[in-house]
Design a protein around this motif. Structure first.
Motif, PDB file in Angstrom:
ATOM      1  N   GLY A 273      -7.436   0.837 -11.226  1.00 24.31           N
ATOM      2  CA  GLY A 273      -7.981   1.587 -10.100  1.00 24.31           C
ATOM      3  C   GLY A 273      -7.076   1.561  -8.889  1.00 24.31           C
ATOM      4  N   ALA A 274      -6.406   0.427  -8.657  1.00 27.76           N
ATOM      5  CA  ALA A 274      -5.516   0.319  -7.493  1.00 27.76           C
ATOM      6  C   ALA A 274      -4.347   1.298  -7.619  1.00 27.76           C
ATOM      7  CB  ALA A 274      -5.014  -1.113  -7.346  1.00 27.76           C
ATOM      8  N   MET A 275      -3.761   1.372  -8.823  1.00 32.06           N
ATOM      9  CA  MET A 275      -2.653   2.300  -9.037  1.00 32.06           C
ATOM     10  C   MET A 275      -3.114   3.740  -8.863  1.00 32.06           C
ATOM     11  SD  MET A 275      -0.035   2.606 -12.287  1.00 32.06           S
ATOM     12  CE  MET A 275      -1.201   3.342 -13.437  1.00 32.06           C
TER      13      MET A 275
ATOM     14  N   PHE B 192     -15.183   7.609   0.612  1.00 33.56           N
ATOM     15  CA  PHE B 192     -14.977   6.988  -0.696  1.00 33.56           C
ATOM     16  C   PHE B 192     -15.049   5.467  -0.579  1.00 33.56           C
ATOM     17  CE2 PHE B 192     -12.001   5.236  -3.890  1.00 33.56           C
ATOM     18  CZ  PHE B 192     -12.560   5.729  -5.046  1.00 33.56           C
ATOM     19  N   ASN B 193     -14.405   4.920   0.426  1.00 31.73           N
ATOM     20  CA  ASN B 193     -14.402   3.475   0.641  1.00 31.73           C
ATOM     21  C   ASN B 193     -15.808   2.948   0.893  1.00 31.73           C
ATOM     22  OD1 ASN B 193     -13.167   0.851   1.266  1.00 31.73           O
ATOM     23  ND2 ASN B 193     -13.738   1.306   3.378  1.00 31.73           N
ATOM     24  N   ALA B 194     -16.615   3.731   1.599  1.00 34.04           N
ATOM     25  CA  ALA B 194     -17.963   3.275   1.954  1.00 34.04           C
ATOM     26  C   ALA B 194     -18.963   3.462   0.823  1.00 34.04           C
ATOM     27  CB  ALA B 194     -18.445   4.030   3.198  1.00 34.04           C
ATOM     28  N   THR B 195     -18.658   4.338  -0.130  1.00 38.35           N
ATOM     29  CA  THR B 195     -19.644   4.755  -1.122  1.00 38.35           C
ATOM     30  C   THR B 195     -19.451   4.106  -2.483  1.00 38.35           C
ATOM     31  OG1 THR B 195     -19.756   6.903  -0.018  1.00 38.35           O
ATOM     32  CG2 THR B 195     -20.694   6.772  -2.230  1.00 38.35           C
TER      33      THR B 195
ATOM     34  N   ILE C  76      -7.094 -10.424  -8.810  1.00 41.15           N
ATOM     35  CA  ILE C  76      -6.406  -9.284  -9.419  1.00 41.15           C
ATOM     36  C   ILE C  76      -5.566  -8.551  -8.377  1.00 41.15           C
ATOM     37  CG2 ILE C  76      -6.755  -7.032 -10.505  1.00 41.15           C
ATOM     38  CD1 ILE C  76      -9.211  -8.253 -11.905  1.00 41.15           C
ATOM     39  N   GLU C  77      -6.048  -8.459  -7.149  1.00 35.53           N
ATOM     40  CA  GLU C  77      -5.296  -7.777  -6.089  1.00 35.53           C
ATOM     41  C   GLU C  77      -3.961  -8.456  -5.796  1.00 35.53           C
ATOM     42  OE1 GLU C  77      -8.986  -5.825  -3.481  1.00 35.53           O
ATOM     43  OE2 GLU C  77      -8.031  -7.688  -2.834  1.00 35.53           O
ATOM     44  N   MET C  78      -3.818  -9.727  -6.160  1.00 36.56           N
ATOM     45  CA  MET C  78      -2.558 -10.430  -5.915  1.00 36.56           C
ATOM     46  C   MET C  78      -1.448  -9.977  -6.874  1.00 36.56           C
ATOM     47  SD  MET C  78      -2.814 -12.444  -3.326  1.00 36.56           S
ATOM     48  CE  MET C  78      -1.386 -13.507  -3.534  1.00 36.56           C
TER      49      MET C  78
ATOM     50  N   ALA D  55      -6.212  -1.630  -2.189  1.00 38.03           N
ATOM     51  CA  ALA D  55      -5.446  -0.385  -2.298  1.00 38.03           C
ATOM     52  C   ALA D  55      -6.069   0.720  -1.456  1.00 38.03           C
ATOM     53  CB  ALA D  55      -5.357   0.047  -3.764  1.00 38.03           C
ATOM     54  N   VAL D  56      -7.388   0.775  -1.408  1.00 38.07           N
ATOM     55  CA  VAL D  56      -8.054   1.799  -0.600  1.00 38.07           C
ATOM     56  C   VAL D  56      -7.793   1.566   0.882  1.00 38.07           C
ATOM     57  CG1 VAL D  56     -10.294   2.748   0.073  1.00 38.07           C
ATOM     58  CG2 VAL D  56      -9.816   2.274  -2.335  1.00 38.07           C
ATOM     59  N   HIS D  57      -7.841   0.314   1.319  1.00 33.41           N
ATOM     60  CA  HIS D  57      -7.570   0.034   2.732  1.00 33.41           C
ATOM     61  C   HIS D  57      -6.117   0.352   3.088  1.00 33.41           C
ATOM     62  CE1 HIS D  57     -11.397  -2.220   2.470  1.00 33.41           C
ATOM     63  NE2 HIS D  57     -11.485  -1.906   3.743  1.00 33.41           N
ATOM     64  N   GLN D  58      -5.204   0.084   2.171  1.00 32.60           N
ATOM     65  CA  GLN D  58      -3.817   0.458   2.420  1.00 32.60           C
ATOM     66  C   GLN D  58      -3.661   1.972   2.464  1.00 32.60           C
ATOM     67  OE1 GLN D  58      -1.528  -1.631  -0.584  1.00 32.60           O
ATOM     68  NE2 GLN D  58      -1.056  -3.285   0.841  1.00 32.60           N
TER      69      GLN D  58
END
Length: 951
Positions: free
Chosen positions: A881-883, A904-907, A465-467, A916-919
């Motif tokens: 969620g990515a958007m 947020f990323n860790a939880t 999906i990330e692609m 998207a969170v890493h970006q």
């Protein structure tokens, strides 16, 4: 209704109704299975060496069994409306679906286990048969794997034999989804807005949306794109409803007083993600395509059909199909094309072969209500989805790591198709620049990804999906455009046509594409090594910045990244086309590879400016020495038309983004906004406004914002006055690019407090609010006027917009009001609006992510939105969620916000939003450093710029 309500209704269905349904369905399954298993087509045994069977790959199906054909029977037990209420909370509705499937497959490797995909289904009664002998192969056991692979494993008592053909019969049942995935439920009101209060007007429908990996939630299948097969489908639906599928209807029979059976013709070989059905009471409008026997139908709510809202889509669809038939030299493969406007759909559209589905706003045009510019949206979307009937459906990528072969091509081809059907729009340049800048933005982060990712990196569903992102769609289109420019459009078209013919009904990777384009290059006398050039653009992350010193002629390339601490040794084969104020663009590009190109074309004479990447045909940025930058700026100030309009926009974009990467001074970028005071073309203004938006996001909570608003108010005044005769008379220019720029002028002028603009929007909106008044605001201007009026107003203006949003049945009007509601500066109203997104009766699930992002785009709502999505992540992330992450975190520029994002990323369970969170974390780190280093410089520039204004 609130989340979960539909499920509870399913559990409350009456015993009589369900019992009758199951009995009818079982009888039908037995009858149809007996009919369909007769006369099976045989396949000659393949020649293949026998090796020892091993375990399947971790997340990929083994290639020992290859499907050829499915027979699928499916029965949604859905009612089209609530007709019997047992008690206040238990109507007759049910979300159950049942069915069976038989898949015919070849054995390429002896095995005692059959692996295929199934998820969220109850599976029963497996039966395996050898086709020729019709002997049954006994099943020992079957079970679902729980490792995230979605494998259904069927263990056999004896091995399947090499080269033999078999069938696997399975029965299945599951729940129709309420989350817009797989086979899902959608609702709408049958008639006019007054019907909203009438429960008898509510209608239910069932539709599928399977890309990329949700076919396995509808029926057990080999759910990988390379596992293509034919499909024979039968749907049993309530008699009040009708069913459509990928292929034309072959037969329709009444089963009993409640049920009807619809059988479809066999589909071409296709991937499982393209399987589609819609079961509904939607109405259709059909025509016969005059150039081949294709019946083209558009399906929509009865009120939309009756009002003629499908007429525009109908008229351009025939022309787009005509264009693609001619361009590709391959006629559309099926004998029918259904396009369906669905009340609910998670993506904007889905290209299912022969049954393309759209969100209503993507297919319906409401004369006098929809913006004239909305035709561009509809035309582009239809062009994109119909291009997929060739790129994706006829020829499909082997695996999801190269989905750009589908999406990049569909985006690229839509440029030409829209220009063909609507040449007066003159929007090819606008589309190209939009894709270019959208891709540039995301691809300047180290956390971006190549167009073609190694297969092993894309295994799980969330990785697939990330692609489906900006890189795949926009960068894919832009690098294809660059290749076509290098080898000529004629040669490129020749290559892709031969590629489509060679691989029809098959799967490919990018090497197959390069091979056929290379053949065309050689046949036409070219010498470009296509694979050598293009692999640097598809297999590597990011893009280069080309730096040209026009004094010395020295030129070099570097990986462009916002984060100047990131290390990269990547190099590209870069085609560079140049022009100057004394020469036109070079007909053939020079090349910059790992060695410097010859310096002659890049060394200026006295007073001469050099402009590289003419018309933005290359996917790279350009930096110059300070003297050349200044000469270009002087040209823009004195006679901007000497520079192509695309490059006027690109010079602004390059200057700002080079400043974000700290490769030029930020003052240089700001200087490139000064010429706009006399500019009326859309692309330069669009580029400037979009890039200044970054400054607004970084500084609208600081002392920089005041003088910035003053400066922008001064710069836009001339543009606003340029359109004032139109705006004051509730009219718009004829040219589409000027229509876009009129909206830009109003938006920038009102957002920065230009009195004439504020008075205009307040007056027009206020006139509409008067009792018994009609809306006289021009349809093109409604979105911006609604927003600005709500922003200036209070509770009265907001609640008026909300009432109009609830009562309107016009898709375009609802969309414009949904955006406007997010523009208020009252935080308590924004908080109320956020709460409404949790109620699908107020805000549809497909609109949740975009609504929250609209609110986050408002400085008054950004913190509210961030807190809200964390409190309700499980629900709000169902849409996109990515958007959501990209939108809500755009303002993040402090250490505290970075730490919250990292927590947020860790939880949280992020799923498809993981990348998207890493970006967002990387972008926030870039923002923090950039603001720290530039805030004082930017403040000083704006203060000096406005010092002499008459304030």
């Amino acid at each position: 209704m609130p989340i979960g309500s539909i499920t509870s209704m399913a559990l409350a269905a009456t015993a009589v109704v369900l019992t009758a349904s199951v009995i009818a369905g079982t009888v039908t399954m037995v009858i149809i299975f007996q009919i369909e298993t007769e006369g099976v087509n045989m396949t000659a045994p393949p020649t293949i060496s026998t090796t020892t069977e091993g375990p399947p790959p971790a997340m990929r199906l083994p290639k020992n069994l290859i499907p050829e054909r499915y027979e699928v029977f499916i029965q949604p037990h859905l009612y089209s409306q609530i007709i019997e209420v047992v008690n206040e909370t238990s109507p007759n509705q049910t979300m159950l679906f049942t069915g069976y499937s038989t898949v015919y497959f070849n054995c390429f490797l002896p095995t005692k286990s059959i692996y295929l995909h199934s998820r969220n289904q109850v599976i029963s009664n497996p039966m395996v048969k050898e086709i020729i002998s019709r002997n049954e192969v006994k099943v020992d056991s079957f079970h679902h794997h729980t490792d995230g692979s979605d494998f259904l494993e069927i263990k056999l008592r004896e091995s399947l034999k090499l080269g033999h053909n078999y069938s696997l019969y399975l029965e299945f049942s599951g729940d129709i989804s309420e989350n817009l995935e797989a086979l899902y439920v959608s609702t709408y009101t049958k008639g006019v807005p007054s019907d909203v209060v009438d429960p008898n007007s509510m209608r239910y429908l069932a539709a599928t949306d399977l890309e990329p990996t949700d076919a396995r939630k509808v029926f057990p299948c080999f759910d990988e794109p390379e596992m293509k097969a034919e499909f024979d489908v039968a749907v049993q639906q309530r008699k009040s409803m009708s069913a459509i599928g990928n292929a034309a209807i072959a037969d329709r029979n009444v089963i009993d007083v409640d049920w009807e059976l619809t059988k479809f013709h066999t589909t071409p070989k296709m991937s499982t993600y393209l399987f589609a059905i819609v079961v509904s009471e939607l109405k259709e409008k059909c025509t016969v395509y005059e150039h081949q026997p294709v019946t083209m139908c558009i399906h929509a709510r009865p009120a939309a059909i009756e009002a003629g809202h499908t007429e525009y889509a109908e008229s351009i669809s025939r022309k787009i199909l005509d264009f693609y038939n001619g361009r590709f030299g391959i006629t559309y493969r099926l004998n029918k094309l259904d396009q369906v406007a669905l009340p609910d759909l998670n993506p904007a559209a889905m290209e299912n072969w022969g049954l393309v589905t759209y969100q209503e706003a993507g297919l319906l045009y409401e004369e006098g209500v929809s913006s004239l510019l909305h035709k561009e949206v509809i035309a582009t979307l239809i062009a994109h989805e119909l291009a997929h009937q060739w790129f994706g459906n006829l020829v499909t990528m082997k695996w999801w790591n190269q989905i750009w072969l589908n999406e990049g091509f569909a985006s690229y081809m839509s440029y030409f198709a829209v220009d063909y059907v609507e040449p007066t729009f003159e929007i090819e340049d606008v589309f190209i620049m939009s894709d270019l800048h959208t891709a540039f933005e995301e691809d300047a982060l180290a956390s971006s990804h190549p167009l073609s990712v190694p297969q092993d990196d894309i295994q799980r569903t969330y990785e697939i999906i990330e692609m489906f992102d900006t890189i795949t769609y926009s960068k894919g289109a832009i690098v294809l455009r660059m290749l076509a420019d290098v080898i000529t459009q004629t040669t490129f078209n020749k290559g892709i046509n031969s590629y489509l013919k060679a691989f029809a009904l098959q799967n490919t990777d990018q090497n197959d594409l390069w091979e056929y384009i290379q053949k065309a290059v050689q046949e036409d006398g070219g010498n470009t090594d296509v694979a050598e050039m293009m692999d640097t653009w598809t297999n590597q992350v990011g893009y280069p910045v080309v730096t040209i010193n026009t004094t010395s002629g020295v030129i070099y390339q570097k990986h462009f990244l916002f984060n100047d601490t990131a290390e990269s040794r990547l190099m590209w084969h870069i085609p560079i086309r140049v022009m100057s104020n004394i020469s036109d663009a070079s007909p053939v590009p020079d090349w910059l590879t790992m060695e410097s190109a010859t310096k002659d074309p890049f060394q200026s004479k006295k007073g001469e400016w050099i402009l590289a990447n003419v018309n933005c045909t290359g996917y790279y940025r350009v930096n110059y020495d300070p003297d050349n930058w200044q000469r270009l700026l002087n040209q823009l100030t004195t006679n901007p038309n000497r520079i192509p309009v695309m490059n006027r926009g690109q010079l602004v974009d390059d200057a700002f983004n080079l400043a974000r990467a700290k490769m030029v001074n930020v003052t240089l970028a700001l200087n490139f906004t000064q010429f706009l005071v006399n500019e009326t073309a859309y692309l330069p203004w669009e580029s400037a406004v979009r890039n200044l938006k970054y400054f607004v996001l970084m500084f609208d909570r600081s002392e920089v914002y005041g003088p910035m608003q003053t400066y922008l108010r001064h710069q836009v005044e001339g543009l606003y006055d340029f359109f004032s005769n139109y705006t004051d008379n509730n009219a718009v220019p004829q040219k589409h690019s000027l229509q876009h720029n009129q909206i830009t002028a109003i938006d920038v002028a009102c957002s920065n407090g230009l009195p004439a603009c504020l008075e205009m929007t307040t007056r027009l909106y206020g006139d509409w609010m008067k009792p018994n008044s009609t809306n006289k605001i021009h349809s093109n201007l409604r979105s911006v006027i609604y927003c600005q009026a709500v922003a200036q107003g209070g509770k009265k203006e907001w609640e008026f917009a909300w009432e109009k949003f609830q009562s309107s049945s016009e898709t375009s009007e609802k969309e414009q009001l949904r955006v406007a509601l997010s523009c208020t500066k009252k935080t308590w109203l924004l908080n109320r609006y956020l709460e409404y997104t949790l109620n699908p009766e107020k805000i549809r699930l497909m609109d949740v992510a975009s609504t929250i992002n609209y609110i986050a785009n408002n400085a008054a709502g950004q913190a509210l939105a961030w807190n809200f999505i964390r409190a309700h992540w499980d629900y709000v992330s169902l849409g996109d969620g990515a958007m959501l992450i990209e939108g809500v975190t755009r303002r993040f520029s402090t250490q505290f916000e970075l730490e919250e994002l990292e927590r947020f990323n860790a939880t949280y369970e992020l799923g498809p939003a993981n990348a998207a969170v890493h970006q967002a974390i990387e972008q926030t780190q870039v923002n923090i450093q950039w603001v720290r280093e530039h805030q004082e410089i930017v403040l000083d520039w704006f203060e000096k710029a406005v010092k002499d204004y008459d304030l």
